[in-house]
Design a protein around this motif. Sequence first.
Motif, PDB file in Angstrom:
ATOM      1  N   ASN A  27       0.819  -1.215   0.000  1.00 27.58           N
ATOM      2  CA  ASN A  27       0.000   0.000   0.000  1.00 27.58           C
ATOM      3  C   ASN A  27       0.850   1.262   0.000  1.00 27.58           C
ATOM      4  O   ASN A  27       0.325   2.351  -0.262  1.00 27.58           O
ATOM      5  CB  ASN A  27      -0.927   0.004   1.200  1.00 27.58           C
ATOM      6  CG  ASN A  27      -2.021  -1.039   1.081  1.00 27.58           C
ATOM      7  OD1 ASN A  27      -2.417  -1.409  -0.023  1.00 27.58           O
ATOM      8  ND2 ASN A  27      -2.515  -1.511   2.213  1.00 27.58           N
ATOM      9  N   ASN A  74      -4.235   4.552  -7.126  1.00 29.32           N
ATOM     10  CA  ASN A  74      -3.601   4.243  -5.839  1.00 29.32           C
ATOM     11  C   ASN A  74      -4.475   3.335  -4.976  1.00 29.32           C
ATOM     12  O   ASN A  74      -3.956   2.603  -4.131  1.00 29.32           O
ATOM     13  CB  ASN A  74      -3.265   5.523  -5.097  1.00 29.32           C
ATOM     14  CG  ASN A  74      -2.070   6.239  -5.705  1.00 29.32           C
ATOM     15  OD1 ASN A  74      -1.320   5.663  -6.511  1.00 29.32           O
ATOM     16  ND2 ASN A  74      -1.880   7.503  -5.348  1.00 29.32           N
ATOM     17  N   ASN A  77      -3.365   0.072  -6.099  1.00 30.13           N
ATOM     18  CA  ASN A  77      -1.905  -0.120  -6.121  1.00 30.13           C
ATOM     19  C   ASN A  77      -1.406  -0.486  -7.514  1.00 30.13           C
ATOM     20  O   ASN A  77      -0.570  -1.393  -7.676  1.00 30.13           O
ATOM     21  CB  ASN A  77      -1.476  -1.201  -5.122  1.00 30.13           C
ATOM     22  CG  ASN A  77      -1.722  -0.804  -3.689  1.00 30.13           C
ATOM     23  OD1 ASN A  77      -1.801   0.381  -3.360  1.00 30.13           O
ATOM     24  ND2 ASN A  77      -1.851  -1.794  -2.812  1.00 30.13           N
TER      25      ASN A  77
END
Length: 114
Positions: A27, A74, A77
């Motif tokens: 992460n 994001n 990921n």
Amino acid sequence: EMQLVESGGGLVQPGGSLRLSCAASENTFGGYNMSWVRQAPGKGPEWVSRITFDGADTYYADSVKGRFTISRDNAKNTLYLQISNLKPEDTAVYYCAAGGYVYWGQGTQVSVSS
């Protein structure tokens, strides 16, 4: 240590398109600027594109500007490279890299040929 895994390469005809993906194992991906680098047969590595950690800024090599689009998610990921109007000279192994090239993936082959 973050692992990066590229996918999406293949054999395409000139003018075709591909979307490359780079999946990160951590992460912490969201804290890294990310890059795509390619290496053609018999040549040295060539920087292709970079995106800031938040996706706000993107940069491209002159050789790919207008044809390649870098993006990231994001939450997933994942880093992407949308490649359009492929040319034979785009044939290379494409790698994603994190931060100051601290982490690298294993690469995905893109071949452009009729």
